[in-house]
Design an enzyme around this catalytic site. Sequence first.
Site, mmCIF file in Angstrom:
data_model
loop_
_atom_site.group_PDB
_atom_site.id
_atom_site.type_symbol
_atom_site.label_atom_id
_atom_site.label_comp_id
_atom_site.label_asym_id
_atom_site.label_seq_id
_atom_site.Cartn_x
_atom_site.Cartn_y
_atom_site.Cartn_z
ATOM 1 N N ARG A 46 0.797 -1.078 -0.137
ATOM 2 C CA ARG A 46 0.133 0.102 -0.036
ATOM 3 C C ARG A 46 0.805 1.274 0.010
ATOM 4 O O ARG A 46 1.708 1.258 0.766
ATOM 5 C CB ARG A 46 -0.747 -0.096 1.395
ATOM 6 C CG ARG A 46 -2.154 0.570 1.127
ATOM 7 C CD ARG A 46 -2.855 0.343 2.436
ATOM 8 N NE ARG A 46 -2.460 0.431 3.656
ATOM 9 C CZ ARG A 46 -3.035 0.842 4.862
ATOM 10 N NH1 ARG A 46 -4.310 0.623 4.641
ATOM 11 N NH2 ARG A 46 -2.420 0.941 5.942
ATOM 12 N N ASP A 86 0.774 -3.199 12.492
ATOM 13 C CA ASP A 86 1.237 -3.495 10.801
ATOM 14 C C ASP A 86 1.494 -4.953 11.035
ATOM 15 O O ASP A 86 2.570 -5.377 11.426
ATOM 16 C CB ASP A 86 2.250 -2.633 10.520
ATOM 17 C CG ASP A 86 2.705 -2.898 9.122
ATOM 18 O OD1 ASP A 86 2.814 -3.992 8.809
ATOM 19 O OD2 ASP A 86 2.952 -2.064 8.549
ATOM 20 N N THR A 101 -0.951 7.693 -0.555
ATOM 21 C CA THR A 101 -2.214 7.441 -1.353
ATOM 22 C C THR A 101 -3.141 6.458 -0.693
ATOM 23 O O THR A 101 -4.340 6.398 -0.804
ATOM 24 C CB THR A 101 -2.094 7.280 -2.660
ATOM 25 O OG1 THR A 101 -1.559 6.067 -2.825
ATOM 26 C CG2 THR A 101 -1.130 8.374 -3.143
ATOM 27 N N ASP A 111 5.045 -6.004 9.790
ATOM 28 C CA ASP A 111 5.942 -5.504 10.409
ATOM 29 C C ASP A 111 6.138 -6.436 11.762
ATOM 30 O O ASP A 111 7.292 -6.871 12.186
ATOM 31 C CB ASP A 111 5.919 -4.191 11.035
ATOM 32 C CG ASP A 111 6.482 -3.104 9.683
ATOM 33 O OD1 ASP A 111 7.142 -3.598 8.789
ATOM 34 O OD2 ASP A 111 5.901 -1.950 9.796
HETATM 35 C C1 PRP Z 1 -0.882 -4.591 4.558
HETATM 36 C C2 PRP Z 1 -1.715 -5.696 4.904
HETATM 37 C C3 PRP Z 1 -2.728 -5.820 3.636
HETATM 38 C C4 PRP Z 1 -2.829 -4.343 3.361
HETATM 39 C C5 PRP Z 1 -4.323 -3.998 3.987
HETATM 40 O O1 PRP Z 1 0.045 -4.636 3.721
HETATM 41 O O2 PRP Z 1 -0.899 -6.732 5.116
HETATM 42 O O3 PRP Z 1 -2.114 -6.476 2.414
HETATM 43 O O4 PRP Z 1 -1.954 -3.755 3.985
HETATM 44 O O5 PRP Z 1 -4.425 -2.532 3.430
HETATM 45 P P1 PRP Z 1 -5.652 -1.992 2.354
HETATM 46 O O6 PRP Z 1 -6.815 -3.084 2.753
HETATM 47 O O7 PRP Z 1 -5.883 -0.779 2.950
HETATM 48 O O8 PRP Z 1 -5.176 -2.358 1.234
HETATM 49 P P2 PRP Z 1 1.302 -3.536 3.592
HETATM 50 O O9 PRP Z 1 0.833 -2.694 2.458
HETATM 51 O O10 PRP Z 1 1.740 -3.240 4.853
HETATM 52 O O11 PRP Z 1 2.526 -4.503 2.984
HETATM 53 P P3 PRP Z 1 3.279 -5.723 3.802
HETATM 54 O O12 PRP Z 1 2.156 -6.802 3.895
HETATM 55 O O13 PRP Z 1 4.268 -6.213 2.679
HETATM 56 O O14 PRP Z 1 3.885 -5.344 4.820
#
Ligand code: PRP
Length: 214
Positions: free
Chosen positions: A109, A205, A113, A208
């Site tokens: 994400r 998160d 944005t 993380d």
């Molecule tokens: C997080 C989570 C989801 C997403 C959820 O991933 O694991 O994939 O955000 O958010 P959304 O519903 O608003 O799209 P992240 O972008 O932190 O990536 P990562 O899993 O690699 O840490």
Amino acid sequence: MAIRSSEQLVLVDHPLAQHKLALIRDRTTTTRDFRWLMGELAAFLCYEATRDLEMEQIDVETPLETARAAQISGKKLGVVAVLRAGLGMLDAVLDLVPVARVGFVGVYRDEATLAPVEYYCKLPGDLEERDVLVLDPMLATGGSASAALRLIKEQGSRSIRLLSVVAAPAGLDRIAADHPDVTVYTAAVDRGLNEDGFILPGLGDAGDRLFGTR
Ligand code: PRP
């Protein structure tokens, strides 16, 4: 949040799942325990998401006699982990369905944005013949999961379930709008999102906390 039928949302409220959810939310839970709990919660979601698999009767020779038994028939299973955090659910799901073919979708994400950015996609070639379980522990805005589901559908898949440990109402609304044919299995529908798109109260998160990157 729109009222949903059980075809769009299954809330896994088993006491053991809810107990583990309380533990995984806790900010003092260590990385090691967080990983373990993520696997346990994934198993509960998988258990519910596979409840209606087609079965057939077979004969099995026990050490004493022939028993009538049941085995899974019908479509085979596929599992798709959304990177990174979906990896935290994968091993536990494969323990339950070891013959499933496995795919990966990389989506992160954009922090400014909140829009999903796709960076990797490797899916089994025969996904259209399989019931697919998509793993992503967090459903926040729903942008990442919606993008992953679109990629999986582009491969021809028509039977997909989304397993998310925690879901926000906005994410459920997004999936219902973009993919009304996909049922979401979750252990919690949380209150909402903060201005950074984090689920409240959530569990932080997940990527993380799984990998100790912050
Ligand atoms: C997080 C989570 C989801 C997403 C959820 O991933 O694991 O994939 O955000 O958010 P959304 O519903 O608003 O799209 P992240 O972008 O932190 O990536 P990562 O899993 O690699 O840490």
